[in-house]
Design a protein around this motif. Structure first.
Motif, PDB file in Angstrom:
ATOM      1  N   ASP A   1      27.976  20.190  36.487  1.00  0.00           N
ATOM      2  CA  ASP A   1      26.855  19.348  37.078  1.00  0.00           C
ATOM      3  C   ASP A   1      27.486  17.812  37.851  1.00  0.00           C
ATOM      4  N   SER A   2      26.540  17.333  38.651  1.00  0.00           N
ATOM      5  CA  SER A   2      26.904  16.705  39.510  1.00  0.00           C
ATOM      6  C   SER A   2      28.143  15.728  38.765  1.00  0.00           C
ATOM      7  N   ILE A   3      29.027  14.986  40.397  1.00  0.00           N
ATOM      8  CA  ILE A   3      30.005  14.426  39.005  1.00  0.00           C
ATOM      9  C   ILE A   3      29.548  12.941  40.098  1.00  0.00           C
ATOM     10  N   ASP A   4      28.727  12.862  40.968  1.00  0.00           N
ATOM     11  CA  ASP A   4      28.180  11.585  41.455  1.00  0.00           C
ATOM     12  C   ASP A   4      29.115  10.493  40.297  1.00  0.00           C
ATOM     13  N   CYS A   5      28.617  10.553  39.350  1.00  0.00           N
ATOM     14  CA  CYS A   5      28.580   9.182  38.304  1.00  0.00           C
ATOM     15  C   CYS A   5      29.498   8.727  37.921  1.00  0.00           C
ATOM     16  N   PHE A   6      30.579  10.047  38.136  1.00  0.00           N
ATOM     17  CA  PHE A   6      31.868   9.036  38.667  1.00  0.00           C
ATOM     18  C   PHE A   6      32.238   8.328  38.805  1.00  0.00           C
ATOM     19  N   PHE A   7      32.591   7.868  40.175  1.00  0.00           N
ATOM     20  CA  PHE A   7      32.672   7.208  41.190  1.00  0.00           C
ATOM     21  C   PHE A   7      31.645   5.975  41.250  1.00  0.00           C
ATOM     22  N   GLU A   8      30.732   6.276  40.774  1.00  0.00           N
ATOM     23  CA  GLU A   8      29.684   4.916  40.707  1.00  0.00           C
ATOM     24  C   GLU A   8      29.762   4.126  39.326  1.00  0.00           C
ATOM     25  N   HIS A   9      29.995   4.945  38.075  1.00  0.00           N
ATOM     26  CA  HIS A   9      30.503   4.550  36.828  1.00  0.00           C
ATOM     27  C   HIS A   9      30.493   3.373  36.815  1.00  0.00           C
ATOM     28  N   PRO A  10      30.351   2.002  36.507  1.00  0.00           N
ATOM     29  CA  PRO A  10      31.246   0.453  36.678  1.00  0.00           C
ATOM     30  C   PRO A  10      32.690   0.726  35.711  1.00  0.00           C
ATOM     31  N   GLY A  11      33.541   0.044  35.288  1.00  0.00           N
ATOM     32  CA  GLY A  11      35.134  -0.119  35.875  1.00  0.00           C
ATOM     33  C   GLY A  11      35.777  -0.047  35.963  1.00  0.00           C
ATOM     34  N   GLU A  12      37.104  -0.903  35.813  1.00  0.00           N
ATOM     35  CA  GLU A  12      38.295  -0.727  36.549  1.00  0.00           C
ATOM     36  C   GLU A  12      39.114   0.579  36.278  1.00  0.00           C
ATOM     37  N   PHE A  13      38.902   0.816  35.311  1.00  0.00           N
ATOM     38  CA  PHE A  13      40.037   2.125  35.118  1.00  0.00           C
ATOM     39  C   PHE A  13      39.395   2.713  33.766  1.00  0.00           C
ATOM     40  N   LEU A  14      38.980   4.260  33.984  1.00  0.00           N
ATOM     41  CA  LEU A  14      38.008   4.656  33.355  1.00  0.00           C
ATOM     42  C   LEU A  14      38.884   6.581  32.882  1.00  0.00           C
ATOM     43  N   ILE A  15      38.555   6.409  31.906  1.00  0.00           N
ATOM     44  CA  ILE A  15      39.281   7.919  31.395  1.00  0.00           C
ATOM     45  C   ILE A  15      38.128   8.285  30.109  1.00  0.00           C
ATOM     46  N   ILE A  16      38.487   9.468  30.247  1.00  0.00           N
ATOM     47  CA  ILE A  16      38.442  10.226  29.023  1.00  0.00           C
ATOM     48  C   ILE A  16      38.574   9.781  27.068  1.00  0.00           C
TER      49      ILE A  16
ATOM     50  N   GLN B   1      45.950  -4.811  28.809  1.00  0.00           N
ATOM     51  CA  GLN B   1      45.265  -5.633  29.561  1.00  0.00           C
ATOM     52  C   GLN B   1      44.058  -6.017  29.699  1.00  0.00           C
ATOM     53  N   GLY B   2      43.077  -5.294  29.341  1.00  0.00           N
ATOM     54  CA  GLY B   2      41.770  -5.731  29.335  1.00  0.00           C
ATOM     55  C   GLY B   2      41.263  -4.706  30.264  1.00  0.00           C
ATOM     56  N   LYS B   3      41.961  -3.471  30.795  1.00  0.00           N
ATOM     57  CA  LYS B   3      40.899  -3.139  32.479  1.00  0.00           C
ATOM     58  C   LYS B   3      41.002  -1.615  31.457  1.00  0.00           C
ATOM     59  N   LEU B   4      41.366  -0.811  30.132  1.00  0.00           N
ATOM     60  CA  LEU B   4      40.787   0.563  29.743  1.00  0.00           C
ATOM     61  C   LEU B   4      39.130   0.422  29.770  1.00  0.00           C
ATOM     62  N   GLY B   5      38.610   1.509  30.304  1.00  0.00           N
ATOM     63  CA  GLY B   5      37.065   2.236  29.823  1.00  0.00           C
ATOM     64  C   GLY B   5      37.119   3.182  29.405  1.00  0.00           C
ATOM     65  N   TYR B   6      36.021   3.825  29.436  1.00  0.00           N
ATOM     66  CA  TYR B   6      36.128   5.198  28.929  1.00  0.00           C
ATOM     67  C   TYR B   6      34.651   6.104  29.381  1.00  0.00           C
ATOM     68  N   TRP B   7      34.717   6.931  29.652  1.00  0.00           N
ATOM     69  CA  TRP B   7      33.088   7.855  30.660  1.00  0.00           C
ATOM     70  C   TRP B   7      32.034   7.847  29.394  1.00  0.00           C
ATOM     71  N   PRO B   8      31.043   7.621  29.843  1.00  0.00           N
ATOM     72  CA  PRO B   8      30.001   8.212  28.826  1.00  0.00           C
ATOM     73  C   PRO B   8      30.365   9.662  27.954  1.00  0.00           C
TER      74      PRO B   8
ATOM     75  N   TYR C   1      40.148  11.166  35.058  1.00  0.00           N
ATOM     76  CA  TYR C   1      40.111   9.455  35.023  1.00  0.00           C
ATOM     77  C   TYR C   1      39.771   9.181  36.395  1.00  0.00           C
ATOM     78  N   ARG C   2      40.190   7.919  36.528  1.00  0.00           N
ATOM     79  CA  ARG C   2      38.955   6.743  37.912  1.00  0.00           C
ATOM     80  C   ARG C   2      40.257   5.877  37.810  1.00  0.00           C
ATOM     81  N   PHE C   3      40.473   5.297  39.011  1.00  0.00           N
ATOM     82  CA  PHE C   3      41.005   4.936  39.600  1.00  0.00           C
ATOM     83  C   PHE C   3      41.258   4.274  41.118  1.00  0.00           C
TER      84      PHE C   3
END
Length: 251
Positions: A107-122, A177-184, A138-140
């Protein structure tokens, strides 16, 4: 949906993947590019960090994998992805979405660039109480986490004893570092845990794509071509063919 590799895209979106050795052939890169092209709108660069560019389609920019700089003789397997955090990654700029070669985009992965967060991973599926992420997706911001790689190089002996692999190490560092976030949770599913029906229904039910899934992750003994044909390396658990993989996993 188009791609561009000119300077104007340097501050835009970059798809990163990595291929070394012979485990995965160029068809994995080519199919990953095809899936991204169909499921990501607008302009992007597609970069493969690799030691073998033969057979890779022309739309993909093949660049060398940076040197991890481990002491001579130590294996780099399990740690190479940390080189994506080089302060100067071949002059690339912008936001990078790293994708493992063996994922299937549904499905569309546009949202992987739009979701808020400094570093996002599964987030880990089996042990959600842990901070460890799965680095299949992961996105950074390119160059923003050079300290992660620098810390590994400075403490690699201790890090290799403490952590099983790169995803455990980087998750720990960025969490502190308080920078880790996760995908929905529903965006990235495990083929092994979420697509294969539970026993005994796996004998008559076809593997599924769970609702909300955008990327199917293949880890363990099954890769997309195995799932397509209903093959598993563990003979004691039967699984039917997943014909829907052919609809997505293609150039």
């Amino acid at each position: 949906m188009t791609t561009t590799s000119n300077a104007a895209a340097d501050d835009g979106r970059v798809i990163l993947c990595m291929k070394w050795g012979t485990k995965y052939g160029p068809e994995y890169v080519n199919r990953l590019y095809g899936m991204v092209r169909r499921h990501l709108s607008g302009d992007f660069r597609f970069v493969c960090l690799t030691d073998r560019s033969e057979g890779v389609r022309s739309e993909v920019e093949c660049l060398p994998i940076p040197d991890l700089k481990l002491p001579e003789g130590l294996p780099e397997r399990g740690w190479k992805k940390l080189t994506t955090f080089e302060a100067d990654l071949h002059g690339l700029r912008g936001t990078a979405l790293f994708l493992d070669l063996d994922v299937v985009i549904t499905d569309s992965i546009d949202c992987f660039f739009e979701h808020p967060g400094e570093f996002l991973i599964i987030h880990d599926w089996k042990r959600p109480w842990r901070v460890t992420g799965n680095s299949s997706v992961y996105r950074f911001r390119i160059g923003a986490h050079a300290d992660v790689l620098a810390q590994f190089r400075a403490t690699q002996a201790e890090a290799r004893k403490t952590f099983r692999n790169e995803q455990a190490f980087l998750s720990d560092v960025l969490h502190k570092q308080g920078k880790l976030g996760y995908w929905p949770r529903e965006w990235c599913c495990s083929y092994k845990y979420h697509c294969i029906p539970p026993w005994p229904t796996n004998y008559w039910r076809t593997p599924i794509i769970p609702a909300g899934t955008r990327i199917v992750i293949f880890h363990g003994e099954v890769n997309p071509p195995d799932a397509l044909e209903g093959r598993r390396n563990r003979a004691f658990r039967y699984v039917k063919r997943a014909p829907w993989i052919a609809d997505y996993w293609r150039e």
